[in-house]
Scaffold this motif. Structure first.
Motif, mmCIF file in Angstrom:
data_model
loop_
_atom_site.group_PDB
_atom_site.id
_atom_site.type_symbol
_atom_site.label_atom_id
_atom_site.label_comp_id
_atom_site.label_asym_id
_atom_site.label_seq_id
_atom_site.Cartn_x
_atom_site.Cartn_y
_atom_site.Cartn_z
ATOM 1 N N SER A 108 0.872 -1.182 0.000
ATOM 2 C CA SER A 108 0.000 0.000 0.000
ATOM 3 C C SER A 108 0.903 1.224 0.000
ATOM 4 N N ARG A 109 0.270 2.365 -0.013
ATOM 5 C CA ARG A 109 1.105 3.574 -0.036
ATOM 6 C C ARG A 109 1.497 4.026 1.366
ATOM 7 N N GLN A 110 0.922 3.349 2.354
ATOM 8 C CA GLN A 110 1.258 3.773 3.710
ATOM 9 C C GLN A 110 0.884 2.692 4.713
ATOM 10 N N PHE A 111 1.701 2.536 5.709
ATOM 11 C CA PHE A 111 1.366 1.660 6.838
ATOM 12 C C PHE A 111 2.002 2.260 8.081
ATOM 13 N N VAL A 112 1.701 1.681 9.226
ATOM 14 C CA VAL A 112 2.309 2.221 10.447
ATOM 15 C C VAL A 112 3.261 1.187 11.046
ATOM 16 N N ALA A 113 4.304 1.689 11.692
ATOM 17 C CA ALA A 113 5.296 0.779 12.282
ATOM 18 C C ALA A 113 5.802 1.352 13.593
ATOM 19 N N HIS A 114 6.135 0.460 14.497
ATOM 20 C CA HIS A 114 6.681 0.885 15.772
ATOM 21 C C HIS A 114 8.178 1.111 15.623
ATOM 22 N N ARG A 115 8.690 2.020 16.408
ATOM 23 C CA ARG A 115 10.124 2.328 16.312
ATOM 24 C C ARG A 115 10.990 1.073 16.458
ATOM 25 N N SER A 116 10.538 0.166 17.325
ATOM 26 C CA SER A 116 11.352 -1.037 17.556
ATOM 27 C C SER A 116 11.421 -1.916 16.312
ATOM 28 N N GLN A 117 10.523 -1.684 15.369
ATOM 29 C CA GLN A 117 10.517 -2.506 14.148
ATOM 30 C C GLN A 117 11.409 -1.931 13.054
ATOM 31 N N LEU A 118 11.855 -0.701 13.245
ATOM 32 C CA LEU A 118 12.503 -0.008 12.125
ATOM 33 C C LEU A 118 14.025 0.018 12.260
ATOM 34 N N HIS A 119 14.675 -0.161 11.140
ATOM 35 C CA HIS A 119 16.139 -0.118 11.090
ATOM 36 C C HIS A 119 16.526 0.866 9.997
ATOM 37 N N VAL A 120 17.365 1.799 10.370
ATOM 38 C CA VAL A 120 17.773 2.835 9.418
ATOM 39 C C VAL A 120 18.684 2.217 8.357
ATOM 40 N N VAL A 121 18.429 2.610 7.130
ATOM 41 C CA VAL A 121 19.226 2.078 6.016
ATOM 42 C C VAL A 121 20.392 3.014 5.734
ATOM 43 N N PRO A 122 21.598 2.504 5.721
ATOM 44 C CA PRO A 122 22.723 3.391 5.391
ATOM 45 C C PRO A 122 22.591 3.928 3.959
ATOM 46 N N ASP A 123 23.151 5.097 3.748
ATOM 47 C CA ASP A 123 23.035 5.717 2.420
ATOM 48 C C ASP A 123 23.670 4.848 1.335
ATOM 49 N N SER A 124 24.667 4.072 1.767
ATOM 50 C CA SER A 124 25.374 3.254 0.772
ATOM 51 C C SER A 124 24.511 2.129 0.208
ATOM 52 N N LEU A 125 23.401 1.857 0.885
ATOM 53 C CA LEU A 125 22.548 0.737 0.468
ATOM 54 C C LEU A 125 21.385 1.271 -0.360
ATOM 55 N N ASP A 126 21.360 0.936 -1.648
ATOM 56 C CA ASP A 126 20.254 1.443 -2.462
ATOM 57 C C ASP A 126 18.966 0.672 -2.165
ATOM 58 N N ASP A 127 17.868 1.150 -2.712
ATOM 59 C CA ASP A 127 16.566 0.549 -2.391
ATOM 60 C C ASP A 127 16.490 -0.921 -2.816
ATOM 61 N N GLU A 128 17.096 -1.221 -3.967
ATOM 62 C CA GLU A 128 17.015 -2.613 -4.468
ATOM 63 C C GLU A 128 17.699 -3.581 -3.507
ATOM 64 N N ARG A 129 18.765 -3.158 -2.896
ATOM 65 C CA ARG A 129 19.420 -4.010 -1.911
ATOM 66 C C ARG A 129 18.659 -3.968 -0.582
ATOM 67 N N ALA A 130 18.183 -2.769 -0.236
ATOM 68 C CA ALA A 130 17.526 -2.614 1.065
ATOM 69 C C ALA A 130 16.262 -3.463 1.170
ATOM 70 N N VAL A 131 15.539 -3.591 0.057
ATOM 71 C CA VAL A 131 14.293 -4.365 0.136
ATOM 72 C C VAL A 131 14.586 -5.849 0.377
ATOM 73 N N LEU A 132 15.833 -6.235 0.173
ATOM 74 C CA LEU A 132 16.211 -7.633 0.417
ATOM 75 C C LEU A 132 16.693 -7.868 1.848
ATOM 76 N N VAL A 133 16.741 -6.800 2.641
ATOM 77 C CA VAL A 133 17.293 -6.950 3.997
ATOM 78 C C VAL A 133 16.414 -7.875 4.845
ATOM 79 N N GLU A 134 15.101 -7.702 4.760
ATOM 80 C CA GLU A 134 14.233 -8.537 5.609
ATOM 81 C C GLU A 134 14.385 -10.027 5.295
ATOM 82 N N PRO A 135 14.263 -10.436 4.021
ATOM 83 C CA PRO A 135 14.479 -11.877 3.780
ATOM 84 C C PRO A 135 15.899 -12.324 4.124
ATOM 85 N N LEU A 136 16.838 -11.410 3.995
ATOM 86 C CA LEU A 136 18.213 -11.766 4.347
ATOM 87 C C LEU A 136 18.331 -11.957 5.868
ATOM 88 N N ALA A 137 17.622 -11.120 6.628
ATOM 89 C CA ALA A 137 17.635 -11.288 8.088
ATOM 90 C C ALA A 137 17.039 -12.641 8.472
#
Lengths: 525, 404
Positions: free
Chosen positions: B164-193
């Protein structure tokens, strides 16, 4: 008197010629000028086989008559060739049964009680009880099986013994019971010049440790051919081993030879030269071919495997192996050798449905390779029928089929090893040991009915000389995937095959077709 | 109102989908089922409301389609999950997005990835024993607290989801993405975790033989994680498609095997013995030390159980579906280990799975793994692509919800 072998030169009047192609056959028109090598007509068999056997046992070559070698309380071991011979299987009673029965009668008359019978299957699969019974006959089977009639087990360490090394350092490790016997009686069928003689005991009762000295790439590449023992490094090794064996245990060998009556009456046209087919032969051809094509694959295989040959026995000779074998070879040569002048650019071979390792089984792609580039290519004396760098065209469907019980290591060899390399030296160096010592293959060899794990390697080495000699290998009608996996090419027709070969041998190559079976050994001058 | 893909309750559609895809022939219709029979629809919904302090709205930039999502839409997912979710919900839990609200340590506009587990902290409830121990993926409170039931974002009716275009998340669920990581790599972080988590679920002895069954996203990422966890172990990968085999080799697999040849090949490399029962598939006596099942299919788990050596371990990494013959588990005294989602390391000084995954995502050769994203309105095409990703040479299919 039967006619000698014959080399036909194809001209306008030559009818289409029969070519075997796995579980089937076809008539093929060869290009004008092609030469076709036919074997001599079938020799007449001996009239009274039992009398011939009796005569051989009582008048052996180079050794005392068999009764004089038998005495009470001795250990007698009778060893006989396994189901890889003859091909196809012969009508019963098998000649081995007849010989064994005579030997046993003599042994009984001399009060010999300790008698064991051993199948000389080396690293081949064990013969099933039914297969053994077919070879030795009901009476012998009932009397000896299973306690005193069994397959050789090349992995039964307790029942193997190293009797020494040859002057070339070759380890000779053989069946302990046989080596510790007072007398070995070896019952043989020699259907090709490579069989029998020094090979019988030294190979049939050996272990992998012993076999690796002659079943290897170097030896096979220097066996030119292995159907010409004086020029075969493999046979030189056998002879060295046989000498050692001869100094260790007394061996009384009985060698038999058969004629070329390979096909039964219903398909007797397969035994004939095509221009001599009468109306009945032509009708049989059409009926058998059509029926064969209409049959489901499984049924077709069953029918072919049930085919038994009405061979006649052309000779029975007994005595010391070194004395007997030359006589046997003379008989085999009389039946199979045809003289051919010169080599050709292209050799054609029709590969039949059977080879030594798919009796009651499936001819898998490795066996097709071994049959074509090993057995058929090496059916020569002096020189191959095709020149170095020439092309060999084989007819066979080369289906991707394996018998899971009989050939488990072949499946892995095909899927895992041939995908890495097809170079026999690489395979030998990198993979042979793994397969030879794999405990699962060993278990299946010993307890099931599997060929030893190393066996597919030997099959590949069997073709090593041809692989080195040939510039092109093409299978007409071959499955493209399986032939490509083995490093060969597939063609739909002979014309396509010649087109492919033209890159190697040009557009007007000389062609020689070795018309077999029945088997023919080309003596190329 | 925001554009969303909503999954609503429909027993009839669920059963119909399940019936069709339960057969071999029907499973070939999975793409059609996911797009036409599943109770998923594209609608405009009211934006989810921030439940309280410590929450923020997140605008997804890329939202991945997970194997578990496909399982849900093709009726293969187990009915077991129905009581740990609340409908209707917006699926989607693999996401990189931007926060829209200021939080004390996370300003609006931060680029983040989501750990979707809705454990005790987001639910504002006293920590259960697992959350207290840093094992949030095992949380016992996923049906209670301030939120409606739901094991994770993407199965809870109140948080919205990443499709969707928006959802809500708790701070404890969020991890800041370093600038060096583009979106295509970042979207793979969860399955990688999740893969890191799976790889850490068992101790792998040096030299132990490891097999990864399947080389889709989960399988490839598990391989990636295993190479970090057990750098010297021989790792074999069973991969169906050529591109998967090539990717697995590029990631350091010792060998790759086609499914039809795998048992024989692994038998040989482990010098095991292979047996073929009267009915059913071959199995090994002897065999592999650890097997990671990464297909989520019954067939994959069945293979895994048949490959493991006596006393060996099978890690179920893909969301399981279908039924499996457990005879090998019993006879060979296997350890069957589940590996769900990710956690913060278990309180033993180990870094969180997400921290490892972010680092790995930055270094791993995963360029080109994410296909050009689909807008939400082309969700049927996206689903068809995701269902047949292996066949089509793809690894990860994603939405770009902001681009409609």
């Amino acid at each position: 008197m039967s006619r000698p072998g014959f080399v036909l030169t194809v001209d306008e009047r030559t009818p289409p010629l029969l070519v075997h192609q796995g579980e089937g056959f076809r008539l093929e028109r060869l290009p004008l000028g092609s030469r076709v090598i036919y074997p001599p007509d079938s020799l007449k068999g001996v009239r009274n086989v039992d009398a011939e056997i009796q005569h051989a046992l009582l008048n052996p070559l180079g050794i005392e008559p068999l009764p004089e070698l038998l005495y009470p309380n001795m250990r007698l071991t009778i060893v006989f060739d396994d189901l890889s011979l003859p091909l196809p299987q012969m009508q019963t009673p098998d000649i081995r049964q007849r010989v064994i029965e005579h030997v046993l009668e003599l042994a009984a008359a001399k009060g010999v009680d300790d008698v064991e019978l051993i199948v000389a299957n080396a690293l081949h699969r064990r013969m099933t009880p039914a297969e053994i019974k077919r070879v030795v006959g009901e009476r012998v089977f009932r009397s000896f099986f299973p306690e005193h009639l069994r397959n050789h087990d090349a992995e039964d360490r307790a029942n193997l013994v190293e009797i020494g090394k040859t002057k070339h350092g070759e380890v000779v490790e053989l069946n302990r019971r046989a080596m510790e016997s007072d007398l070995i009686v070896y019952v043989n069928i020699t259907t090709t010049p490579m069989s029998g003689g020094p090979k019988s005991v030294s190979v049939g009762l050996a272990s992998y440790r012993s076999l690796r000295h002659h079943h290897n790439v170097h030896t096979l590449r220097h066996s030119r051919s292995f159907n010409d023992p004086p020029n075969s490094a493999m046979h030189h090794s056998y002879e060295r081993m046989a000498d050692l064996i001869g100094g260790h245990v007394k061996v009384f060998t009985i060698e038999t030879s058969l004629n070329n009556d390979t096909f039964p009456t219903a398909t007797s046209f397969l035994n004939k030269r095509e221009w001599e087919w009468n109306v009945a032969d032509q009708a049989s051809y059409l009926a058998v071919k059509r029926g064969n094509e209409l049959m489901p694959a499984r049924a077709r295989r069953k029918v072919w495997q049930k085919n038994v040959a009405p061979y006649a026995v052309t000779g029975v000779n007994a005595g010391l192996p070194s004395e007997v074998h030359p006589v046997t070879l003379d008989n085999v040569h009389r039946q199979q050798v045809t003289e051919v002048q010169g080599q050709a650019d292209v050799a054609i071979f029709g590969l039949p449905y059977i080879c030594p390792y798919n009796v009651n089984s499936i001819m898998n792609p490795i066996l097709v390779m071994s049959l074509g580039l090993g057995y058929f290519f090496n059916l020569y004396k002096n020189r191959p029928i095709v020149r170095k760098g020439g092309a060999a065209i084989f007819y066979h469907p080369v289906e991707h089929e394996f018998h899971p019980v009989h050939h488990p290591s072949y499946i892995d060899f095909f899927d895992e090893v041939l995908t890495q390399s097809t170079d026999p030296v690489v395979l030998e160096t990198k993979y042979e040991e793994q397969f030879a010592t794999d405990p699962w293959y060993i278990q299946l060899y010993r307890k099931s009915y599997a060929y030893h794990g190393v066996h597919p390697f030997y099959m590949w080495y069997w073709g090593a000389h041809a692989l080195e000699h040939l510039g092109e290998v093409i299978f007409v009608g071959g499955n493209r995937r399986t032939t490509a996996r083995m490093g060969f090419k597939a063609a739909s027709t002979l014309a396509d095959a010649l087109e492919i070969a033209s890159h190697t041998v040009g557009r007007s190559p000389s062609i020689t077709y070795q018309h077999a079976p029945p088997l023919v050994v080309a003596d190329v001058r | 109102m925001i554009l969303s893909l909503e999954y609503r309750h429909s027993s009839a559609r669920y059963l119909a989908s399940r019936t069709v895809t339960s057969t071999k022939a029907g499973s070939r219709l999975s793409a059609m089922v996911a797009g036409n029979m599943s109770p998923l629809r594209l609608i405009n919904l009211a934006a989810p409301v921030v439940p309280g302090e410590g929450w923020t709205r997140v605008a997804p930039r890329l939202s991945g389609i997970c194997g578990s999502d496909i399982g849900l839409l093709t009726g293969r997912s187990s009915p077991y999950f129905s009581s740990v979710s609340s409908m209707p919900f917006v699926p989607g839990h693999e996401v990189v997005g931007e926060t829209l609200d200021d939080l004390p340590d996370l300003p609006a506009g931060s680029r983040v990835v989501l750990d979707p587990v809705l454990s005790c902290e987001p639910r504002d409830i006293e920590s259960c024993r697992w959350c207290a121990d840093g094992r949030e993926s095992r949380c016992d409170h996923v049906t209670t607290g301030r939120l409606a039931p739901g094991v994770q974002t993407g199965s809870c009716s109140e948080t919205g989801g990443a499709w969707s275009r928006q959802f809500v998340a708790h701070r404890s669920q969020l991890h800041v993405v370093p600038d060096s990581l583009d979106d295509e790599r970042a979207v793979l972080v969860e399955p990688l975790a999740c893969a890191v988590h799976a790889a850490r679920r068992v101790d792998i002895d040096p030299g132990a033989t490891v097999v990864v069954v399947g080389a889709g996203t989960v399988g490839l990422m598990t391989l990636l994680a295993l190479r970090e966890v057990a750098p010297t172990a021989p790792i074999h990968v069973i991969a169906k498609h050529r591109h998967q085999q090539e990717r697995a080799l590029a990631l350091g697999a010792t060998a790759v095997h086609e499914p039809s040849h795998a048992v024989r090949a692994l038998r040989r490399s482990t010098t095991a013995r292979m047996h073929k029962p009267e009915w059913g598939r071959e199995f090994l006596l002897g065999g592999v030390d650890v097997v990671f099942e990464c297909t989520g299919g019954a067939s994959g788990l069945d293979s895994a159980l048949r490959l493991a050596r006596a006393g060996g371990t099978v890690v179920v990494s893909g969301m399981p579906s279908g039924s499996v013959d457990l005879a090998p588990l019993w006879l060979r005294e296997l350890h069957l280990v589940g590996a769900y989602a990710s956690d913060s390391g278990g309180g033993n000084g180990q870094r969180s799975d997400f921290a490892e995954a972010i680092e790995l995502a930055g270094a791993a050769p995963i360029d080109g793994w994410v296909e050009p994203p689909y807008p939400l309105r082309r969700w049927r095409e996206a689903m068809a692509h995701a269902v047949d990703a292996g066949k089509l040479g793809s690894v990860k299919i994603a939405f770009a919800p902001g681009k409609d």
